[in-house]
Design an enzyme around this catalytic site. Structure first.
Site, PDB file in Angstrom:
ATOM      1  N   ASP A  26       0.876  -1.160   0.000  1.00  0.00           N
ATOM      2  CA  ASP A  26       0.000   0.000   0.000  1.00  0.00           C
ATOM      3  C   ASP A  26       0.918   1.215   0.000  1.00  0.00           C
ATOM      4  OD1 ASP A  26      -2.468   1.515   0.339  1.00  0.00           O
ATOM      5  OD2 ASP A  26      -1.723   1.918   2.352  1.00  0.00           O
ATOM      6  N   ASP A  28       0.086   5.269   0.671  1.00  0.00           N
ATOM      7  CA  ASP A  28      -0.057   6.306   1.698  1.00  0.00           C
ATOM      8  C   ASP A  28      -0.158   5.663   3.081  1.00  0.00           C
ATOM      9  OD1 ASP A  28      -0.274   8.779   2.825  1.00  0.00           O
ATOM     10  OD2 ASP A  28      -2.309   9.172   2.153  1.00  0.00           O
ATOM     11  N   ASP A 247      -1.239  -0.537   5.967  1.00  0.00           N
ATOM     12  CA  ASP A 247      -1.433   0.151   7.247  1.00  0.00           C
ATOM     13  C   ASP A 247      -2.884   0.126   7.708  1.00  0.00           C
ATOM     14  OD1 ASP A 247      -2.175   2.056   5.146  1.00  0.00           O
ATOM     15  OD2 ASP A 247      -2.343   3.528   6.763  1.00  0.00           O
TER      16      ASP A 247
END
Length: 307
Positions: A26, A28, A247
């Site tokens: 991922d 950001d 995240d």
């Protein structure tokens, strides 16, 4: 897969990295925050590629094209090519052309990048931009609602649209009254995290269209498995030798679980270790899918495993 949530360090880290051929990141909250690289992230990604690992970048963000992502990755020090980026915008275009066998055009609730990815696949679309506004006193809503629809439209696609209006909601729901009309969404993230806070995400727009049309959208992005299926088809990725690094428990980690992958939670973004542990301690098998196989404070913590 078993819910374990173990810290990934030392010999275990080396063993895990040696056992995988591909790593899905991922962006950001994992590789960068805003316009700043997370310290050590670029060094890790570049070293993984030097060691012959396949690296891919996954994002639910439909507001940027693959070229825009590559430009940002390179600006922050990451080695990246367009074929490594799997974003909801190009994958939505692939789904419509290859899976849905679209015959017609798309009514698009979304921005310029999403429109560009559709057009790059030869798909005509309408609906982007500010659109018409209801002016108080200009006439009854019923008159506008009876405006003829474009007979060429065979699909409605919902992505992030800063110009979302009641008018667009009404138009989309009218197209979707036809059960043959394809209903697609880039993602269902209800929060768009920004520095200093967050704003409503694409999922809020999707829910509005679903409620108005009494239909459920097929979702391209995480936690669905479509982007990973594209990756397997294009690059021959082996799930048993692949790890997902993210995240967010409800998108990144859940997608990994849905695809049968080992997962790593990076604690530099949205989800916390406490949230992961709470899911682990639950009796619900569904909540166990939100538990990462491993966790690290930052992806930079994986660097010693490559030495």
């Amino acid at each position: 897969m078993a819910a374990s949530c173990s810290p990934l360090a030392g010999a275990l880290c080396s063993q895990v990295l040696a056992s995988v051929d591909a790593l899905l990141f991922d962006c950001d909250g994992v590789l960068w925050k805003g316009e700043s690289e997370i310290p050590g992230a670029a060094a890790l990604v570049n070293r993984l590629q030097e060691r012959g690992k396949l690296v891919f970048f996954l994002t639910n963000n439909s507001t940027k094209s693959r070229e825009m992502y590559v430009e940002k990755l390179r600006r922050l020090g990451f080695r990246a090519r367009c074929e490594q980026v799997f974003a909801t915008a190009p994958c939505a275009a692939l789904y419509l052309r290859q899976e849905a066998k679209l015959c017609g055009s798309v009514y698009l609730i979304g921005g310029a990048a999403l429109r560009g990815e559709l057009q790059a696949q030869g798909i005509a679309c309408s609906g982007t931009g500010p659109g018409p506004e209801l002016i108080p006193g200009s006439g009854p809503v019923q008159t506008w609602a009876a405006e003829p629809l474009d007979p060429a439209v065979a699909a409605v696609l919902v992505g992030f649209d800063e110009h979302f209006t009641y008018m667009k909601l009404c138009r989309a729901s009218r197209y979707l009254q036809d059960p043959a009309c394809i209903f697609l969404a880039t993602n269902t993230d209800t929060l768009l995290p920004l520095e200093g806070g967050g704003i409503p995400g694409t999922g809020c727009l999707v829910k509005a269209v679903e409620a108005a049309s009494k239909r459920t959208a097929y979702v391209i992005g995480k936690p669905n498995d479509f982007m990973f299926k594209c990756m397997v088809k294009e690059h021959g990725v082996d799930p048993s030798r692949t790890v997902m690094v993210g995240d967010r428990l409800d998108t990144d980690i859940l997608m990994g679980s849905n695809c049968g992958l080992r997962t790593i939670l990076a604690l530099t973004g949205v989800s916390t270790l406490e949230e992961a542990k709470a899911h682990q301690e639950s009796d619900s098998p569904e909540r166990h899918k939100l538990v990462p196989t491993y966790y690290v404070n930052s992806v930079a913590d994986l660097l010693p495993g490559l030495e």
